[in-house]
Design a protein around this motif. Structure first.
Motif, PDB file in Angstrom:
ATOM      1  N   ALA A   1     -26.896  20.522  52.345  1.00 44.85           N
ATOM      2  CA  ALA A   1     -25.585  20.321  52.965  1.00 44.85           C
ATOM      3  C   ALA A   1     -24.482  20.059  51.939  1.00 44.85           C
ATOM      4  O   ALA A   1     -23.313  19.930  52.298  1.00 44.85           O
ATOM      5  CB  ALA A   1     -25.648  19.152  53.953  1.00 44.85           C
ATOM      6  N   LEU A   2     -24.854  19.973  50.657  1.00 46.45           N
ATOM      7  CA  LEU A   2     -23.850  19.728  49.621  1.00 46.45           C
ATOM      8  C   LEU A   2     -22.896  20.906  49.517  1.00 46.45           C
ATOM      9  O   LEU A   2     -23.295  22.060  49.668  1.00 46.45           O
ATOM     10  CB  LEU A   2     -24.536  19.525  48.263  1.00 46.45           C
ATOM     11  N   PRO A   3     -21.630  20.635  49.250  1.00 39.56           N
ATOM     12  CA  PRO A   3     -20.691  21.736  49.006  1.00 39.56           C
ATOM     13  C   PRO A   3     -21.197  22.623  47.874  1.00 39.56           C
ATOM     14  O   PRO A   3     -21.678  22.127  46.849  1.00 39.56           O
ATOM     15  CB  PRO A   3     -19.396  21.006  48.609  1.00 39.56           C
ATOM     16  N   THR A   4     -21.116  23.922  48.059  1.00 37.20           N
ATOM     17  CA  THR A   4     -21.675  24.870  47.083  1.00 37.20           C
ATOM     18  C   THR A   4     -21.098  24.652  45.686  1.00 37.20           C
ATOM     19  O   THR A   4     -21.818  24.731  44.687  1.00 37.20           O
ATOM     20  CB  THR A   4     -21.386  26.317  47.534  1.00 37.20           C
ATOM     21  N   ARG A   5     -19.810  24.374  45.621  1.00 40.42           N
ATOM     22  CA  ARG A   5     -19.178  24.181  44.314  1.00 40.42           C
ATOM     23  C   ARG A   5     -19.809  23.011  43.572  1.00 40.42           C
ATOM     24  O   ARG A   5     -20.112  23.102  42.376  1.00 40.42           O
ATOM     25  CB  ARG A   5     -17.678  23.948  44.485  1.00 40.42           C
ATOM     26  N   LEU A   6     -20.012  21.878  44.257  1.00 36.39           N
ATOM     27  CA  LEU A   6     -20.604  20.709  43.610  1.00 36.39           C
ATOM     28  C   LEU A   6     -22.048  20.988  43.201  1.00 36.39           C
ATOM     29  O   LEU A   6     -22.488  20.578  42.123  1.00 36.39           O
ATOM     30  CB  LEU A   6     -20.549  19.504  44.558  1.00 36.39           C
ATOM     31  N   LEU A   7     -22.763  21.661  44.065  1.00 38.04           N
ATOM     32  CA  LEU A   7     -24.152  22.003  43.761  1.00 38.04           C
ATOM     33  C   LEU A   7     -24.227  22.850  42.491  1.00 38.04           C
ATOM     34  O   LEU A   7     -25.044  22.603  41.603  1.00 38.04           O
ATOM     35  CB  LEU A   7     -24.755  22.767  44.939  1.00 38.04           C
ATOM     36  N   ARG A   8     -23.339  23.826  42.398  1.00 35.17           N
ATOM     37  CA  ARG A   8     -23.334  24.715  41.235  1.00 35.17           C
ATOM     38  C   ARG A   8     -22.948  23.956  39.967  1.00 35.17           C
ATOM     39  O   ARG A   8     -23.582  24.110  38.919  1.00 35.17           O
ATOM     40  CB  ARG A   8     -22.368  25.877  41.472  1.00 35.17           C
ATOM     41  N   ILE A   9     -21.913  23.135  40.054  1.00 37.05           N
ATOM     42  CA  ILE A   9     -21.446  22.387  38.884  1.00 37.05           C
ATOM     43  C   ILE A   9     -22.557  21.511  38.311  1.00 37.05           C
ATOM     44  O   ILE A   9     -22.817  21.509  37.107  1.00 37.05           O
ATOM     45  CB  ILE A   9     -20.234  21.504  39.264  1.00 37.05           C
ATOM     46  N   VAL A  10     -23.220  20.765  39.180  1.00 31.59           N
ATOM     47  CA  VAL A  10     -24.243  19.822  38.717  1.00 31.59           C
ATOM     48  C   VAL A  10     -25.482  20.559  38.222  1.00 31.59           C
ATOM     49  O   VAL A  10     -26.058  20.199  37.184  1.00 31.59           O
ATOM     50  CB  VAL A  10     -24.601  18.834  39.850  1.00 31.59           C
ATOM     51  N   ALA A  11     -25.901  21.595  38.944  1.00 29.33           N
ATOM     52  CA  ALA A  11     -27.102  22.338  38.538  1.00 29.33           C
ATOM     53  C   ALA A  11     -26.902  23.012  37.187  1.00 29.33           C
ATOM     54  O   ALA A  11     -27.784  22.972  36.311  1.00 29.33           O
ATOM     55  CB  ALA A  11     -27.466  23.375  39.601  1.00 29.33           C
ATOM     56  N   VAL A  12     -25.744  23.630  36.989  1.00 29.72           N
ATOM     57  CA  VAL A  12     -25.468  24.307  35.714  1.00 29.72           C
ATOM     58  C   VAL A  12     -25.383  23.294  34.576  1.00 29.72           C
ATOM     59  O   VAL A  12     -25.933  23.512  33.485  1.00 29.72           O
ATOM     60  CB  VAL A  12     -24.167  25.134  35.812  1.00 29.72           C
ATOM     61  N   ALA A  13     -24.709  22.172  34.816  1.00 26.49           N
ATOM     62  CA  ALA A  13     -24.578  21.146  33.774  1.00 26.49           C
ATOM     63  C   ALA A  13     -25.945  20.574  33.409  1.00 26.49           C
ATOM     64  O   ALA A  13     -26.242  20.354  32.224  1.00 26.49           O
ATOM     65  CB  ALA A  13     -23.652  20.030  34.250  1.00 26.49           C
ATOM     66  N   TRP A  14     -26.773  20.318  34.412  1.00 26.64           N
ATOM     67  CA  TRP A  14     -28.126  19.815  34.136  1.00 26.64           C
ATOM     68  C   TRP A  14     -28.914  20.823  33.307  1.00 26.64           C
ATOM     69  O   TRP A  14     -29.578  20.464  32.332  1.00 26.64           O
ATOM     70  CB  TRP A  14     -28.851  19.540  35.459  1.00 26.64           C
ATOM     71  N   ALA A  15     -28.827  22.092  33.670  1.00 27.14           N
ATOM     72  CA  ALA A  15     -29.583  23.138  32.966  1.00 27.14           C
ATOM     73  C   ALA A  15     -29.114  23.300  31.526  1.00 27.14           C
ATOM     74  O   ALA A  15     -29.912  23.613  30.637  1.00 27.14           O
ATOM     75  CB  ALA A  15     -29.454  24.463  33.713  1.00 27.14           C
ATOM     76  N   GLU A  16     -27.821  23.089  31.271  1.00 26.21           N
ATOM     77  CA  GLU A  16     -27.289  23.230  29.909  1.00 26.21           C
ATOM     78  C   GLU A  16     -28.040  22.331  28.937  1.00 26.21           C
ATOM     79  O   GLU A  16     -28.352  22.736  27.813  1.00 26.21           O
ATOM     80  CB  GLU A  16     -25.805  22.879  29.878  1.00 26.21           C
TER      81      GLU A  16
END
Length: 283
Positions: free
Chosen positions: A114-129
């Motif tokens: 249910a998380l906003p897609t933008r927030l999900l993407r931001i956090v997932a990409v930052a974690w993966a970096e």
């Protein structure tokens, strides 16, 4: 002083509610939840009135989570808990029925999907970096010898073959491989790590002019060297110094020997990859 304290009270309260919700929603180890970047997120949220203005702070938090080994699933679950807190009022005192009901409501609202897609993407990409960057750094160098791995050498060879194709020349005319192979008996396999450390050390000392070094498999180290009249002389020196270093330890001498060969590179990158595979398979 009073103003500063008053200004921080909403942040402290949000952080407290967030922690309670995160633990209730499945954060496994309470002591691992605390990182300094949480304050950045709480500050950004209280200033902007929601998660939409906390992008930079969430990136910093995701980096911090990955750096200490927190998995992506748990990182996103923690974000979902904060998202739930901001949707449900948990202001009632702990132990109060309203407080318990609020936590139950948060548990329902704290759905990663249910998380906003933008927030999900931001956090997932930052974690993966950070997380994938650590993996890459680990895989580039062999932990035993400190030499680069086969993956690095394949990349280096790919670059050489691309440049040679562009310039219309042969890689074999400009470079070759100097190969050290440990010929240890199966019964002395436990001595291979010591042999590999010595072989890598000697290779670095003899081929110290910017050549590309690498570990192939469990028994082979190589140097990708520019072709020159000096290579043969240094290969002889390599054999001599390896023999001398191995002779210091009778166990290594009895276990086997270190063979040195100068290997011509094949015409194509595909064949060079097959060559690396065959060298890595040596025992």
């Amino acid at each position: 002083m009073r103003e500063a304290r008053t200004e921080r009270e909403p942040q402290v309260a949000l952080r407290r509610r967030w922690r309670t919700a995160s633990l209730a929603c499945g954060w496994r180890f309470p002591d691992d939840w605390e990182v300094a970047e949480l304050d950045l997120v709480c500050s950004a949220v209280t200033r902007s009135g929601g998660l939409h203005g906390a992008g930079a702070a969430l990136v910093a938090l995701a980096h911090a989570r990955a750096a200490v080994g927190t998995g992506l699933e748990e990182t996103l679950g923690d974000l979902a808990a904060l998202h739930g807190v901001l949707q449900v009022d948990t202001g009632a005192p702990a132990g109060d029925t309203a407080h318990t009901d609020a936590l139950d409501a948060i548990a329902e609202a704290a759905d990663v999907d249910a998380l906003p897609t933008r927030l999900l993407r931001i956090v997932a990409v930052a974690w993966a970096e950070v997380a994938l960057g650590d993996v890459g750094a680990t895989e580039v160098y062999d932990s035993l010898t400190g030499l680069p791995t086969e993956t690095y050498l394949r990349t280096r060879l790919s670059e050489l073959y691309r440049q040679a194709a562009r310039d219309g020349v042969s890689v074999a005319e400009g470079h070759l491989l100097v190969v050290i192979s440990l010929g240890f008996d199966d019964g002395a396999a436990y001595l291979r790590p010591a042999g590999m450390i010595l072989a890598a050390d000697v290779l670095r000392q003899v081929f110290d002019g910017g050549e590309s070094h690498a570990v192939l498999g469990t028994s082979t180290v190589v140097a990708l060297a520019p072709r020159s009249d000096d290579v043969a002389r240094r290969a002889v020196r390599l054999r001599r110094e390896l023999t001398e270093r191995f002779a210091v330890d009778p166990q290594l001498t009895e276990a086997g020997s270190a063979r040195v060969n100068v290997v011509r590179l094949p015409a194509s990158h595909h064949d060079a990859s097959l060559l690396l595979e065959s060298l890595a398979a040596r025992q």
